[in-house]
Design a protein around this motif. Structure first.
Motif, PDB file in Angstrom:
ATOM      1  N   THR A  93      14.137 -30.657 -20.201  1.00  0.00           N
ATOM      2  CA  THR A  93      14.214 -29.946 -18.927  1.00  0.00           C
ATOM      3  C   THR A  93      15.498 -30.210 -18.158  1.00  0.00           C
ATOM      4  O   THR A  93      15.851 -29.426 -17.285  1.00  0.00           O
ATOM      5  CB  THR A  93      13.017 -30.329 -18.048  1.00  0.00           C
ATOM      6  N   ALA A 117      19.790 -21.177 -15.340  1.00  0.00           N
ATOM      7  CA  ALA A 117      18.940 -22.353 -15.235  1.00  0.00           C
ATOM      8  C   ALA A 117      19.637 -23.534 -14.585  1.00  0.00           C
ATOM      9  O   ALA A 117      19.009 -24.319 -13.885  1.00  0.00           O
ATOM     10  CB  ALA A 117      18.418 -22.765 -16.618  1.00  0.00           C
ATOM     11  N   THR A 156      18.295 -24.920 -20.453  1.00  0.00           N
ATOM     12  CA  THR A 156      17.649 -25.380 -19.213  1.00  0.00           C
ATOM     13  C   THR A 156      18.535 -26.272 -18.359  1.00  0.00           C
ATOM     14  O   THR A 156      18.218 -26.481 -17.180  1.00  0.00           O
ATOM     15  CB  THR A 156      16.362 -26.146 -19.542  1.00  0.00           C
TER      16      THR A 156
END
Length: 423
Positions: free
Chosen positions: A239, A383, A196
């Motif tokens: 994240t 990502a 991510t």
């Protein structure tokens, strides 16, 4: 004498007698299709009239007042999944329909009740919130830091203006040539789950990657085969990850509503708690003293890196806040949200000084907004990416779980020539 035959005259028109019984007997039959067309036209005209009335109606902007008026008019104060602006538009439609149908007395009664309630209880609107002493000190520190950086930028600009050897076009062409020569240097699996985020250390010797597994890995450059450290303390997926611009530490954001500060040896330094929903992105202030986080709770926050204290809780987006970035001089911060809105904030005063809205397509950067180079190689969506400080390497991570490093082959072809570019 000769007798002439009298000329025939046209009979004069005489109105029908007995009250026009003949006219009463005549009937015009309208077909079913014509009747349906007429009904559709009447409904369309009615809707147009209601829309015009709704646009001209004085509707409250405060959501509490909107709910109160809906209740007084006998309608539901909220519907499932309805937001504030949708609720206000529904109230405007309801008021317009009542006005068109002649039920103006209901509107007048609802307005009179609202006036009586306002007289009984005066609503106090909070225009600002007094911040802590630490926030004031942080604003002063940021102002001093940004003034110094701005002075250096002005000096560089004057030097470039007065130096006859400065050629901006040549520097730009050189940078574009380096970008066009980017090729895949190496590829490696970074985790068992989709990746991510990624970030280079300030000296470019370490690459950090995070994934949906909740683990952040530190890799030794230039080949991402040797794992230096594993950062494991988040309870949910990670994240984002970013290195400090001044220290050998890094920060991670997670869906467990926390951000964490780490040393490169894997030691946990700080935990930043306070968000009410999962975090999206994290960014360091250029001074390295402050950390910004964005969250799906519609806010972004500013933290003191040394103490872990929350300095600022900033609202301003109607939906989740996703991205955040700081100006290189440190005076400004920009936030972007899922409401298709980007805001620029003055960290020295706390004001929103600029808003960008209307995004419907991605933005391309460049002199002519043309594509310079496509780095194709991932098998799933990319990502995150990061670039080393000397712009010699680009790292990309993807949901295909791989890390890919891209370097320019132009230096090898030209014998390692370099050019100094002021950023």
């Amino acid at each position: 004498m000769v007798q002439h035959t009298p000329l025939a005259r046209r009979p004069a028109f005489r109105p029908p007698q007995n009250g026009g019984a003949k006219a009463d007997d005549e009937r015009y039959v309208i077909s079913e299709e014509s009747r349906q067309v007429r009904e559709r036209q009447e409904r369309a005209m009615q809707e147009l009239l209601i829309r015009r009335r709704a646009a001209a109606m004085a509707v409250p902007t405060n959501d509490k007042s909107v709910r109160g008026r809906l209740r007084r008019l006998g309608d539901a104060i909220t519907l499932f999944g309805e937001r504030e602006m949708e609720r206000r538009a529904r109230l405007a439609q309801l008021m317009a329909r009542l006005d068109v149908s002649g039920q103006l007395d209901r509107l007048l009664r609802a307005y009179e009740e609202e006036v009586e309630d306002e007289e009984e209880e005066e609503v106090q609107y909070l225009f600002f919130t007094e911040g802590p002493k630490e926030l004031r000190e942080a604003r002063i520190d940021i102002a001093k830091y940004s003034i110094k950086r701005a002075a250096l930028r002005v000096q560089r600009a004057k030097r470039r203006r007065d130096d006859p050897d400065e050629d901006v076009d040549a520097e730009t062409e050189w940078a574009l040539k380096q970008a066009k020569g980017m090729v895949l240097d190496c590829s490696s699996f970074g985790d068992d789950r989709p990746l991510t985020g990624c970030s280079f250390s300030r000296d470019g010797t370490i690459l950090a990657t995070c994934s949906l597994s909740g683990v952040t890995n530190l890799w030794e450059m230039p080949q991402v085969t040797n794992k230096i450290a594993i950062l494991k303390d988040h309870k949910e997926r990670v994240t984002d990850v970013v290195f400090s611009p001044v220290d050998d530490c890094l920060a991670t954001a997670s869906a467990d509503r926390t951000a964490k500060l780490w040393k490169t040896d894997g030691t946990l330094l700080q935990t930043f708690e306070g968000h009410l929903d999962r975090l999206a992105r994290v960014a360091f202030h250029p001074s390295g003293k402050y950390l910004g986080t964005t969250s799906f709770d519609k806010t972004w926050r500013l933290w003191d890196v040394n103490t872990g204290a929350e300095l600022l809780l900033q609202e301003g987006h109607s939906r989740s806040v996703y991205g955040i970035a700081f100006q290189q001089e440190g005076a400004l911060a920009a936030s972007s949200g899922l409401d298709s809105l980007a805001r620029v904030w003055d960290l020295r005063t706390g004001r929103s000084i600029l808003a960008f809205q209307g995004h419907i397509k991605p933005i391309w950067s460049g002199r002519d907004f043309s594509l310079v180079k496509s780095l194709a190689g991932h098998e799933s969506k990319v990502a995150s990416l990061d670039i080393t400080a000397d712009s010699s390497c680009i790292a990309t991570v993807s949901h295909d779980r791989t890390i890919k490093l891209w370097t320019s082959n132009s230096k090898e072809e030209e014998g390692g020539e370099t050019m100094d570019i002021d950023l």
